[in-house]
Design a protein around this motif. Structure first.
Motif, PDB file in Angstrom:
ATOM      1  N   GLY A  21      85.058  -1.744  -5.716  1.00 51.27           N
ATOM      2  CA  GLY A  21      83.913  -1.597  -4.448  1.00 51.27           C
ATOM      3  C   GLY A  21      84.263  -0.749  -3.488  1.00 51.27           C
ATOM      4  O   GLY A  21      83.926  -1.133  -2.295  1.00 51.27           O
ATOM      5  N   LEU A  22      84.783   0.309  -3.772  1.00 50.29           N
ATOM      6  CA  LEU A  22      85.021   1.446  -2.713  1.00 50.29           C
ATOM      7  C   LEU A  22      83.938   1.755  -1.880  1.00 50.29           C
ATOM      8  O   LEU A  22      83.915   2.126  -0.621  1.00 50.29           O
ATOM      9  N   HIS A  23      82.615   2.233  -2.704  1.00 53.06           N
ATOM     10  CA  HIS A  23      81.833   2.561  -1.931  1.00 53.06           C
ATOM     11  C   HIS A  23      80.572   1.423  -1.540  1.00 53.06           C
ATOM     12  O   HIS A  23      79.418   1.944  -1.207  1.00 53.06           O
ATOM     13  N   ASP A  24      81.057   0.067  -1.491  1.00 47.76           N
ATOM     14  CA  ASP A  24      80.394  -0.813  -0.794  1.00 47.76           C
ATOM     15  C   ASP A  24      80.713  -1.486   0.337  1.00 47.76           C
ATOM     16  O   ASP A  24      81.791  -0.944   0.947  1.00 47.76           O
ATOM     17  N   ASP A  25      79.934  -2.435   1.107  1.00 46.16           N
ATOM     18  CA  ASP A  25      80.365  -2.815   2.024  1.00 46.16           C
ATOM     19  C   ASP A  25      81.522  -4.029   1.991  1.00 46.16           C
ATOM     20  O   ASP A  25      81.923  -4.351   0.848  1.00 46.16           O
ATOM     21  N   TRP A  26      82.179  -4.299   3.348  1.00 47.88           N
ATOM     22  CA  TRP A  26      83.345  -5.186   3.044  1.00 47.88           C
ATOM     23  C   TRP A  26      83.160  -6.567   2.380  1.00 47.88           C
ATOM     24  O   TRP A  26      83.960  -6.850   1.777  1.00 47.88           O
ATOM     25  N   PRO A  27      82.103  -7.030   2.619  1.00 49.14           N
ATOM     26  CA  PRO A  27      82.029  -8.665   1.840  1.00 49.14           C
ATOM     27  C   PRO A  27      81.865  -8.471   0.388  1.00 49.14           C
ATOM     28  O   PRO A  27      82.639  -9.175  -0.325  1.00 49.14           O
ATOM     29  N   THR A  28      81.308  -7.385   0.024  1.00 53.48           N
ATOM     30  CA  THR A  28      81.064  -7.082  -1.670  1.00 53.48           C
ATOM     31  C   THR A  28      82.691  -6.528  -2.047  1.00 53.48           C
ATOM     32  O   THR A  28      83.068  -7.058  -3.163  1.00 53.48           O
ATOM     33  N   ARG A  29      83.305  -5.769  -1.124  1.00 52.65           N
ATOM     34  CA  ARG A  29      84.684  -5.537  -1.660  1.00 52.65           C
ATOM     35  C   ARG A  29      85.508  -6.640  -1.750  1.00 52.65           C
ATOM     36  O   ARG A  29      86.402  -6.755  -2.726  1.00 52.65           O
TER      37      ARG A  29
END
Length: 106
Positions: A21-29
């Motif tokens: 989830g590196l290129h997503d926002d923190w909740p998704t990560r």
């Protein structure tokens, strides 16, 4: 050594979820890290106990059934006490009227 294997799989699972989830926002990560942690913990737990000897519970022997508490329904004293209700059959196994006469259900 087993704990090292288990916790290393958990660490690898967290890293894999972070990278996934590196290129997503923190909740998704965080959700991705949690899912990967869950899967990695299951795999690490299975692999860390692979060579471990199990202590299975021994099966009940025939003599152990005499130590069951009274009221279980299959003890001789229970069969005698409930003969008026069950007419000599084990509990809940008394055939109905039509099974008793013909021997089969119609």
């Amino acid at each position: 050594m087993r704990k090292v294997v288990f916790f290393s799989f958990i660490l690898l699972g967290g890293c894999a979820g972070y990278l996934w989830g590196l290129h997503d926002d923190w909740p998704t990560r965080l959700v991705m890290m949690g899912g990967c942690l869950l899967v990695a913990a299951a795999i690490g737990g299975a692999l860390s106990s692979a060579g471990k000897q199990r202590r299975d519970a021994p099966l009940l022997k025939r003599d152990d059934f005499s130590r069951l508490p009274s009221g279980a329904g299959t003890d001789v004293d229970d069969l005698v006490a409930n003969y008026w209700r069950d007419e000599g059959y084990p509990p809940f196994n008394k055939p109905t009227e039509y099974e008793h006469v013909s021997g089969k259900k119609t």
